[in-house]
Design a protein around this motif. Structure first.
Motif, PDB file in Angstrom:
ATOM      1  N   PHE A 177      10.338  10.905  45.043  1.00 34.63           N
ATOM      2  CA  PHE A 177      10.811  12.287  44.977  1.00 34.63           C
ATOM      3  C   PHE A 177       9.743  13.120  44.287  1.00 34.63           C
ATOM      4  CE2 PHE A 177      14.697   9.626  44.449  1.00 34.63           C
ATOM      5  CZ  PHE A 177      15.297   9.917  45.659  1.00 34.63           C
ATOM      6  N   GLU A 178       9.438  14.273  44.852  1.00 34.96           N
ATOM      7  CA  GLU A 178       8.424  15.151  44.272  1.00 34.96           C
ATOM      8  C   GLU A 178       9.084  16.443  43.805  1.00 34.96           C
ATOM      9  OE1 GLU A 178       4.113  17.202  45.465  1.00 34.96           O
ATOM     10  OE2 GLU A 178       5.063  15.735  46.802  1.00 34.96           O
ATOM     11  N   PHE A 179       9.130  16.624  42.489  1.00 35.95           N
ATOM     12  CA  PHE A 179       9.782  17.787  41.902  1.00 35.95           C
ATOM     13  C   PHE A 179       8.759  18.884  41.629  1.00 35.95           C
ATOM     14  CE2 PHE A 179      12.338  14.077  40.926  1.00 35.95           C
ATOM     15  CZ  PHE A 179      13.613  14.499  41.248  1.00 35.95           C
ATOM     16  N   SER A 180       9.238  20.110  41.502  1.00 41.22           N
ATOM     17  CA  SER A 180       8.330  21.246  41.320  1.00 41.22           C
ATOM     18  C   SER A 180       7.771  21.318  39.904  1.00 41.22           C
ATOM     19  CB  SER A 180       9.061  22.551  41.657  1.00 41.22           C
ATOM     20  OG  SER A 180      10.215  22.713  40.838  1.00 41.22           O
ATOM     21  N   LYS A 181       8.473  20.715  38.949  1.00 44.38           N
ATOM     22  CA  LYS A 181       8.040  20.774  37.557  1.00 44.38           C
ATOM     23  C   LYS A 181       7.688  19.379  37.055  1.00 44.38           C
ATOM     24  CE  LYS A 181       9.775  22.163  32.978  1.00 44.38           C
ATOM     25  NZ  LYS A 181      10.947  22.652  32.234  1.00 44.38           N
ATOM     26  N   ARG A 182       6.567  19.289  36.346  1.00 41.40           N
ATOM     27  CA  ARG A 182       6.124  17.990  35.839  1.00 41.40           C
ATOM     28  C   ARG A 182       7.033  17.509  34.714  1.00 41.40           C
ATOM     29  NH1 ARG A 182       1.052  16.178  36.916  1.00 41.40           N
ATOM     30  NH2 ARG A 182       0.977  15.113  34.911  1.00 41.40           N
ATOM     31  N   PHE A 183       7.128  16.181  34.593  1.00 39.81           N
ATOM     32  CA  PHE A 183       7.849  15.595  33.470  1.00 39.81           C
ATOM     33  C   PHE A 183       6.956  15.639  32.229  1.00 39.81           C
ATOM     34  CE2 PHE A 183       9.632  13.509  37.255  1.00 39.81           C
ATOM     35  CZ  PHE A 183      10.974  13.834  37.090  1.00 39.81           C
ATOM     36  N   TYR A 184       7.597  15.688  31.060  1.00 40.13           N
ATOM     37  CA  TYR A 184       6.828  15.743  29.816  1.00 40.13           C
ATOM     38  C   TYR A 184       6.132  14.412  29.534  1.00 40.13           C
ATOM     39  CZ  TYR A 184       9.245  20.129  28.762  1.00 40.13           C
ATOM     40  OH  TYR A 184       9.724  21.414  28.795  1.00 40.13           O
ATOM     41  N   GLY A 185       6.767  13.311  29.910  1.00 42.27           N
ATOM     42  CA  GLY A 185       6.192  11.992  29.647  1.00 42.27           C
ATOM     43  C   GLY A 185       6.411  11.065  30.820  1.00 42.27           C
ATOM     44  N   GLY A 214       4.984  14.750  38.235  1.00 39.71           N
ATOM     45  CA  GLY A 214       6.095  15.525  38.755  1.00 39.71           C
ATOM     46  C   GLY A 214       6.935  14.737  39.737  1.00 39.71           C
ATOM     47  N   GLU A 215       6.840  13.389  39.675  1.00 43.19           N
ATOM     48  CA  GLU A 215       7.474  12.562  40.692  1.00 43.19           C
ATOM     49  C   GLU A 215       8.359  11.475  40.080  1.00 43.19           C
ATOM     50  OE1 GLU A 215       4.296  12.430  44.300  1.00 43.19           O
ATOM     51  OE2 GLU A 215       3.590  11.612  42.390  1.00 43.19           O
ATOM     52  N   MET A 216       9.332  11.054  40.868  1.00 46.21           N
ATOM     53  CA  MET A 216      10.155   9.893  40.532  1.00 46.21           C
ATOM     54  C   MET A 216       9.945   8.860  41.627  1.00 46.21           C
ATOM     55  SD  MET A 216      14.303   9.494  40.150  1.00 46.21           S
ATOM     56  CE  MET A 216      15.028   7.935  39.611  1.00 46.21           C
ATOM     57  N   PHE A 217       9.680   7.628  41.217  1.00 44.14           N
ATOM     58  CA  PHE A 217       9.443   6.528  42.147  1.00 44.14           C
ATOM     59  C   PHE A 217      10.532   5.471  41.958  1.00 44.14           C
ATOM     60  CE2 PHE A 217       5.430   8.414  40.899  1.00 44.14           C
ATOM     61  CZ  PHE A 217       4.774   8.614  42.105  1.00 44.14           C
ATOM     62  N   ILE A 218      10.978   4.898  43.064  1.00 46.13           N
ATOM     63  CA  ILE A 218      11.979   3.834  43.027  1.00 46.13           C
ATOM     64  C   ILE A 218      11.582   2.747  44.014  1.00 46.13           C
ATOM     65  CG2 ILE A 218      14.414   3.209  43.381  1.00 46.13           C
ATOM     66  CD1 ILE A 218      15.158   6.110  42.863  1.00 46.13           C
ATOM     67  N   THR A 219      11.736   1.482  43.608  1.00 45.89           N
ATOM     68  CA  THR A 219      11.575   0.371  44.548  1.00 45.89           C
ATOM     69  C   THR A 219      12.782  -0.557  44.441  1.00 45.89           C
ATOM     70  OG1 THR A 219      10.335  -0.966  42.934  1.00 45.89           O
ATOM     71  CG2 THR A 219       9.052   0.383  44.470  1.00 45.89           C
ATOM     72  N   THR A 277      10.981  11.208  55.806  1.00 45.73           N
ATOM     73  CA  THR A 277      10.498  12.267  54.914  1.00 45.73           C
ATOM     74  C   THR A 277      11.341  13.517  55.119  1.00 45.73           C
ATOM     75  OG1 THR A 277       8.872  12.986  56.569  1.00 45.73           O
ATOM     76  CG2 THR A 277       8.115  11.436  54.879  1.00 45.73           C
ATOM     77  N   GLY A 278      11.393  14.330  54.094  1.00 34.22           N
ATOM     78  CA  GLY A 278      12.146  15.567  54.203  1.00 34.22           C
ATOM     79  C   GLY A 278      12.156  16.335  52.898  1.00 34.22           C
ATOM     80  N   ARG A 279      12.952  17.387  52.876  1.00 31.25           N
ATOM     81  CA  ARG A 279      13.052  18.256  51.704  1.00 31.25           C
ATOM     82  C   ARG A 279      14.517  18.635  51.513  1.00 31.25           C
ATOM     83  NH1 ARG A 279       9.598  21.341  48.659  1.00 31.25           N
ATOM     84  NH2 ARG A 279      10.362  23.316  47.830  1.00 31.25           N
ATOM     85  N   ARG A 280      14.965  18.579  50.284  1.00 32.36           N
ATOM     86  CA  ARG A 280      16.358  18.911  49.969  1.00 32.36           C
ATOM     87  C   ARG A 280      16.425  19.548  48.597  1.00 32.36           C
ATOM     88  NH1 ARG A 280      20.667  16.532  47.295  1.00 32.36           N
ATOM     89  NH2 ARG A 280      22.732  16.918  48.196  1.00 32.36           N
ATOM     90  N   LYS A 281      17.052  20.723  48.527  1.00 28.13           N
ATOM     91  CA  LYS A 281      17.195  21.460  47.264  1.00 28.13           C
ATOM     92  C   LYS A 281      15.859  21.632  46.544  1.00 28.13           C
ATOM     93  CE  LYS A 281      22.044  20.273  46.380  1.00 28.13           C
ATOM     94  NZ  LYS A 281      23.013  19.671  45.431  1.00 28.13           N
ATOM     95  N   GLY A 282      14.828  21.900  47.323  1.00 25.70           N
ATOM     96  CA  GLY A 282      13.515  22.141  46.743  1.00 25.70           C
ATOM     97  C   GLY A 282      12.755  20.896  46.359  1.00 25.70           C
ATOM     98  N   VAL A 283      13.275  19.715  46.698  1.00 19.80           N
ATOM     99  CA  VAL A 283      12.629  18.447  46.335  1.00 19.80           C
ATOM    100  C   VAL A 283      12.168  17.743  47.610  1.00 19.80           C
ATOM    101  CG1 VAL A 283      12.930  16.202  45.234  1.00 19.80           C
ATOM    102  CG2 VAL A 283      14.080  18.221  44.289  1.00 19.80           C
ATOM    103  N   ASP A 284      10.865  17.497  47.712  1.00 14.09           N
ATOM    104  CA  ASP A 284      10.332  16.699  48.812  1.00 14.09           C
ATOM    105  C   ASP A 284      10.585  15.229  48.505  1.00 14.09           C
ATOM    106  OD1 ASP A 284       9.240  18.813  50.352  1.00 14.09           O
ATOM    107  OD2 ASP A 284       7.563  18.950  48.949  1.00 14.09           O
ATOM    108  N   PHE A 285      10.965  14.461  49.529  1.00 14.81           N
ATOM    109  CA  PHE A 285      11.192  13.040  49.292  1.00 14.81           C
ATOM    110  C   PHE A 285      10.700  12.204  50.465  1.00 14.81           C
ATOM    111  CE2 PHE A 285      14.984  14.286  51.571  1.00 14.81           C
ATOM    112  CZ  PHE A 285      15.318  13.183  52.346  1.00 14.81           C
ATOM    113  N   GLU A 286      10.488  10.932  50.158  1.00 16.64           N
ATOM    114  CA  GLU A 286       9.945   9.990  51.126  1.00 16.64           C
ATOM    115  C   GLU A 286      10.588   8.626  50.885  1.00 16.64           C
ATOM    116  OE1 GLU A 286       5.448   8.691  52.381  1.00 16.64           O
ATOM    117  OE2 GLU A 286       5.946   8.610  50.241  1.00 16.64           O
ATOM    118  N   LEU A 287      10.926   7.961  51.964  1.00 14.34           N
ATOM    119  CA  LEU A 287      11.491   6.611  51.904  1.00 14.34           C
ATOM    120  C   LEU A 287      10.816   5.775  52.979  1.00 14.34           C
ATOM    121  CD1 LEU A 287      13.705   4.443  51.186  1.00 14.34           C
ATOM    122  CD2 LEU A 287      15.155   5.583  52.873  1.00 14.34           C
ATOM    123  N   PHE A 288      10.406   4.561  52.612  1.00 14.31           N
ATOM    124  CA  PHE A 288       9.811   3.677  53.612  1.00 14.31           C
ATOM    125  C   PHE A 288      10.003   2.229  53.184  1.00 14.31           C
ATOM    126  CE2 PHE A 288       6.516   4.856  50.592  1.00 14.31           C
ATOM    127  CZ  PHE A 288       5.895   3.647  50.278  1.00 14.31           C
TER     128      PHE A 288
END
Length: 344
Positions: free
Chosen positions: A205-213, A288-293, A162-173
């Protein structure tokens, strides 16, 4: 994370960095320019203190391999052709395999310890947090809710970063999800079986602004593409026809998807598969998030114990994984900034 990092030029009291180390790590992004010094001053010395132990463990494992295989093969043949008893052959194979496993236990233990010696200094330098055994990871339910992992009955998690980079919190597991099935025979005996439904890496990835869709990305699945991405979603067209052949994309906001799914981002997703040694990538932008698997792959491992511990390739592969993650974050940040300028 700031991109303005201090110079790696040696201080008067510091020896210069080994040119071979600089060369091995030289084509990584600029933000990793301090890692040749970190490897030389901290990681390599720590690994070298365990090198003699590695050599002893490897010699033991090799001997056990030869003896174990010999016992299994010769014992099995003797059981079948001399004793003429299948059970004797089975015992010989079990003993041989057991001896082989026993002989490799020191290598496995050393591999786990080497992992900490390599991973922990790197994540500390990047300002991140790492847990090899995180217990439960609640965010897996978000991956399920957006449709990129299936349902499961039993789960195991490893290597949470876990961590934060350029204002974006992220997590990998890493997640191993299993589904339970039961069957009953004619005598009323019930048997339980476990089947793996997902084993691989999960990113969030957790961004500060929500996505529109909501936008869903999957590998092209041929015939199954006709089932679409879910209620209210329609197929999105990609800018580059090359990626059209690789991915299927569905969205509830066609305009936003064009800003998000740039050729740079799609190439970064392909590169992520390669870096992670995984496949069957799925991703989703939601809220406000992006998910990847990614299925398969096994990150944060130290590599083969049958080569010298202080090989710079061990750190290079780890940094390559981080670079692949960071490039995806940067591509999304750039796309969102462009969307904000043109859409607001």
């Amino acid at each position: 994370m700031s991109q303005d990092m201090p110079s790696t030029d040696p201080l008067p009291s510091q020896p210069p960095v080994d040119p071979d180390v600089v060369k091995a790590l030289g084509d990584l992004p600029e933000e990793f320019r301090e890692f040749p010094r970190l490897f030389q001053d901290e990681i390599r010395p720590a690994l070298l203190t365990r090198e003699a132990e590695r050599q002893v463990a490897v010699a033991k494992a090799r001997q056990a391999r030869y003896v174990g295989i010999a016992v299994a093969v010769i014992g099995a043949l003797a059981g079948v052709f001399l004793v003429r008893h299948p059970f004797a052959a089975i015992i010989a194979v079990v003993v041989g395999v057991g001896y082989l496993y026993w002989g490799g236990r020191d290598v496995r233990r050393l591999g786990k310890e080497a992992k900490d010696l390599i991973v922990l200094p790197v994540v500390r330098k990047l300002g991140l947090q790492f847990l090899a055994e995180p217990g439960s990871v609640d965010s897996i339910y978000k991956h399920h809710d957006v449709g990129i992992v299936p349902s499961w009955d039993r789960a195991n998690y490893e290597d949470r970063l876990t961590g934060r980079r350029k204002g974006v919190d992220f997590e990998l597991f890493e997640a191993h999800l299993e589904e339970r099935s039961t069957s009953t025979d004619s005598k009323g005996n019930t048997q339980t079986r476990w089947r793996t439904v997902f084993k691989g890496q999960c990113l969030r990835f957790e961004f500060s602004k929500r996505f529109y869709g909501r936008t869903l990305i999957t590998r092209d699945s041929g015939f199954f593409n006709r089932f679409g991405g879910g209620k209210g979603m329609s197929r999105a067209m990609l800018e580059d026809p090359v990626f059209e052949k690789i991915f299927e994309v569905y969205t509830t906001d066609q305009v936003e998807s064009r800003y998000l799914l740039t050729p740079d981002l799609m190439q970064n997703l392909v590169d992520l598969e390669k870096a992670f040694h995984g496949g069957r990538l799925k991703a989703c932008f939601d809220g406000g998030e992006m998910f990847i698997t990614l299925e398969g792959g096994n990150l944060f491992e130290p590599g083969s114990m049958f080569k010298p511990l202080d090989s710079v390739d061990r750190v290079r592969e780890l940094l390559t994984d981080f670079a692949a993650i960071f490039r995806i974050m940067d591509a999304v940040i750039i796309g969102r900034a462009r969307e904000g300028q043109e859409r607001d």
